[in-house]
Design a protein around this motif. Structure first.
Motif, PDB file in Angstrom:
ATOM      1  N   GLU A 177       0.837  -1.186   0.000  1.00 58.29           N
ATOM      2  CA  GLU A 177       0.000   0.000   0.000  1.00 58.29           C
ATOM      3  C   GLU A 177       0.883   1.251   0.000  1.00 58.29           C
ATOM      4  OE1 GLU A 177      -3.304   0.343  -0.180  1.00 58.29           O
ATOM      5  OE2 GLU A 177      -3.456  -1.834  -0.445  1.00 58.29           O
ATOM      6  N   PRO A 178       0.530   2.264  -0.789  1.00 64.31           N
ATOM      7  CA  PRO A 178       1.314   3.504  -0.774  1.00 64.31           C
ATOM      8  C   PRO A 178       1.086   4.274   0.522  1.00 64.31           C
ATOM      9  CG  PRO A 178      -0.637   3.774  -2.138  1.00 64.31           C
ATOM     10  CD  PRO A 178      -0.591   2.321  -1.741  1.00 64.31           C
ATOM     11  N   SER A 179       2.023   5.158   0.834  1.00 62.80           N
ATOM     12  CA  SER A 179       1.904   6.045   1.985  1.00 62.80           C
ATOM     13  C   SER A 179       1.918   7.486   1.487  1.00 62.80           C
ATOM     14  CB  SER A 179       3.067   5.825   2.962  1.00 62.80           C
ATOM     15  OG  SER A 179       3.081   4.492   3.422  1.00 62.80           O
ATOM     16  N   GLN A 180       1.413   8.398   2.307  1.00 61.44           N
ATOM     17  CA  GLN A 180       1.381   9.811   1.941  1.00 61.44           C
ATOM     18  C   GLN A 180       1.979  10.648   3.056  1.00 61.44           C
ATOM     19  OE1 GLN A 180      -2.693  10.770   0.944  1.00 61.44           O
ATOM     20  NE2 GLN A 180      -2.374  10.205  -1.204  1.00 61.44           N
ATOM     21  N   ALA A 181       2.673  11.710   2.664  1.00 64.06           N
ATOM     22  CA  ALA A 181       3.224  12.669   3.625  1.00 64.06           C
ATOM     23  C   ALA A 181       3.420  14.003   2.934  1.00 64.06           C
ATOM     24  CB  ALA A 181       4.550  12.175   4.191  1.00 64.06           C
ATOM     25  N   ASP A 182       2.870  15.057   3.535  1.00 66.56           N
ATOM     26  CA  ASP A 182       3.023  16.417   3.020  1.00 66.56           C
ATOM     27  C   ASP A 182       2.657  16.533   1.542  1.00 66.56           C
ATOM     28  OD1 ASP A 182       3.538  18.032   5.123  1.00 66.56           O
ATOM     29  OD2 ASP A 182       5.676  18.252   4.775  1.00 66.56           O
ATOM     30  N   GLY A 183       1.624  15.793   1.128  1.00 65.92           N
ATOM     31  CA  GLY A 183       1.136  15.899  -0.237  1.00 65.92           C
ATOM     32  C   GLY A 183       1.751  14.921  -1.209  1.00 65.92           C
ATOM     33  N   TRP A 184       2.922  14.378  -0.899  1.00 62.54           N
ATOM     34  CA  TRP A 184       3.564  13.405  -1.781  1.00 62.54           C
ATOM     35  C   TRP A 184       3.040  12.003  -1.476  1.00 62.54           C
ATOM     36  CZ3 TRP A 184       9.365  14.180  -3.222  1.00 62.54           C
ATOM     37  CH2 TRP A 184       9.594  15.517  -3.577  1.00 62.54           C
ATOM     38  N   THR A 185       2.934  11.167  -2.500  1.00 62.97           N
ATOM     39  CA  THR A 185       2.557   9.768  -2.337  1.00 62.97           C
ATOM     40  C   THR A 185       3.786   8.903  -2.586  1.00 62.97           C
ATOM     41  OG1 THR A 185       0.295  10.202  -3.069  1.00 62.97           O
ATOM     42  CG2 THR A 185       1.035   7.904  -3.090  1.00 62.97           C
ATOM     43  N   TYR A 186       4.092   8.009  -1.641  1.00 66.63           N
ATOM     44  CA  TYR A 186       5.291   7.184  -1.694  1.00 66.63           C
ATOM     45  C   TYR A 186       4.907   5.720  -1.955  1.00 66.63           C
ATOM     46  CZ  TYR A 186       7.361  11.205   0.747  1.00 66.63           C
ATOM     47  OH  TYR A 186       7.776  12.455   1.097  1.00 66.63           O
ATOM     48  N   HIS A 187       5.392   5.173  -3.041  1.00 62.74           N
ATOM     49  CA  HIS A 187       5.231   3.739  -3.328  1.00 62.74           C
ATOM     50  C   HIS A 187       6.580   3.075  -3.109  1.00 62.74           C
ATOM     51  CE1 HIS A 187       1.226   3.945  -5.396  1.00 62.74           C
ATOM     52  NE2 HIS A 187       1.613   5.190  -5.591  1.00 62.74           N
ATOM     53  N   GLN A 188       6.644   2.122  -2.186  1.00 61.32           N
ATOM     54  CA  GLN A 188       7.882   1.387  -1.951  1.00 61.32           C
ATOM     55  C   GLN A 188       8.103   0.402  -3.093  1.00 61.32           C
ATOM     56  OE1 GLN A 188      10.040   1.947   0.428  1.00 61.32           O
ATOM     57  NE2 GLN A 188       8.839   3.384   1.646  1.00 61.32           N
ATOM     58  N   VAL A 189       9.217   0.534  -3.796  1.00 64.40           N
ATOM     59  CA  VAL A 189       9.492  -0.362  -4.924  1.00 64.40           C
ATOM     60  C   VAL A 189      10.808  -1.111  -4.729  1.00 64.40           C
ATOM     61  CG1 VAL A 189       8.125   0.943  -6.584  1.00 64.40           C
ATOM     62  CG2 VAL A 189      10.509   1.572  -6.234  1.00 64.40           C
TER      63      VAL A 189
END
Length: 213
Positions: free
Chosen positions: A108-120
């Motif tokens: 599942e992606p995570s979000q912080a300060d408007g950015w979406t982070y996908h762990q790849v």
């Protein structure tokens, strides 16, 4: 992978445009707050000592540890560095039993300060790999500066990359590889935002590699 992604001029303690207001409980990154507190205590650091090393105020770090603030990428990089871990661990990723393959949709992606982070990539590695969704305007004024190197590759939209006093605009297929001790900014240059691959490592190439911007 503004750093995001300590010691940034101007101070990264300022919340990026679009970030939550003080005292506002975020609805993303539910595992980060307790993880930050756990790692700090595991390292035997006081709140004041950890905040000083990360270039944050104790009050700001306290808000991160209680979930009242969401950390930006440079904050995550700085805290991961002083706690001897990775952004993946801070985001609550656990090792997939040494499986080198990351399947599409398996995390599942995570979000912080408007950015979406996908762990790849796999957690626990010296090289941290992310697929980032960057909305227009989010974190655009944050200046990042930290040990290591970064590489980014634009998948969609356009990205504005500031390196020192030079600004580059990158489109799909463009990439950049730079010394992250160079003050840098990353922002979407298009109203629809941008998507990119991002790699960060604390390892440093010999000085001869580093371009002078």
């Amino acid at each position: 992978m503004q750093s995001p992604p300590g010691g940034h001029p101007p101070d990264p303690r300022a919340t990026a445009p679009g970030g939550p207001a003080a005292g506002e409980a975020p609805d993303a990154l539910p595992d980060v707050a307790p993880k930050l507190r756990e790692l700090r205590r595991r390292r035997g650091l006081t709140l004041e000592a950890a905040a000083h090393r990360a270039g944050l105020s104790p009050a700001h770090l306290s808000r991160l540890e209680t979930g009242r603030r969401q950390p930006s990428l440079p904050m995550l990089l700085a805290l991961a560095r002083i706690y001897g871990t990775t952004v993946a661990e801070l985001l609550g990723e656990s090792a997939p039993e040494h499986d080198p393959v990351v399947r599409a949709g398996s995390r599942e992606p995570s979000q912080a300060d408007g950015w979406t982070y996908h762990q790849v990539g796999s957690p626990g590695r010296a090289m941290q790999t992310l697929r980032l969704i960057v909305p227009y305007g989010a974190q655009g004024e944050l200046v990042r500066q930290h040990p290591g190197e970064e590489w980014l590759y634009v998948l969609d939209g356009r990205v504005r990359l500031g390196l020192g006093d030079t600004v580059h605009e990158l489109g799909p297929g463009d990439s950049a590889h730079y010394d992250s001790l160079t003050p840098h900014r990353i922002a979407a240059a298009t109203r629809d935002g941008a998507e990119m691959l991002f790699v960060h490592t604390l390892l440093q190439s010999p000085d001869i590699f580093h371009p002078h911007f």
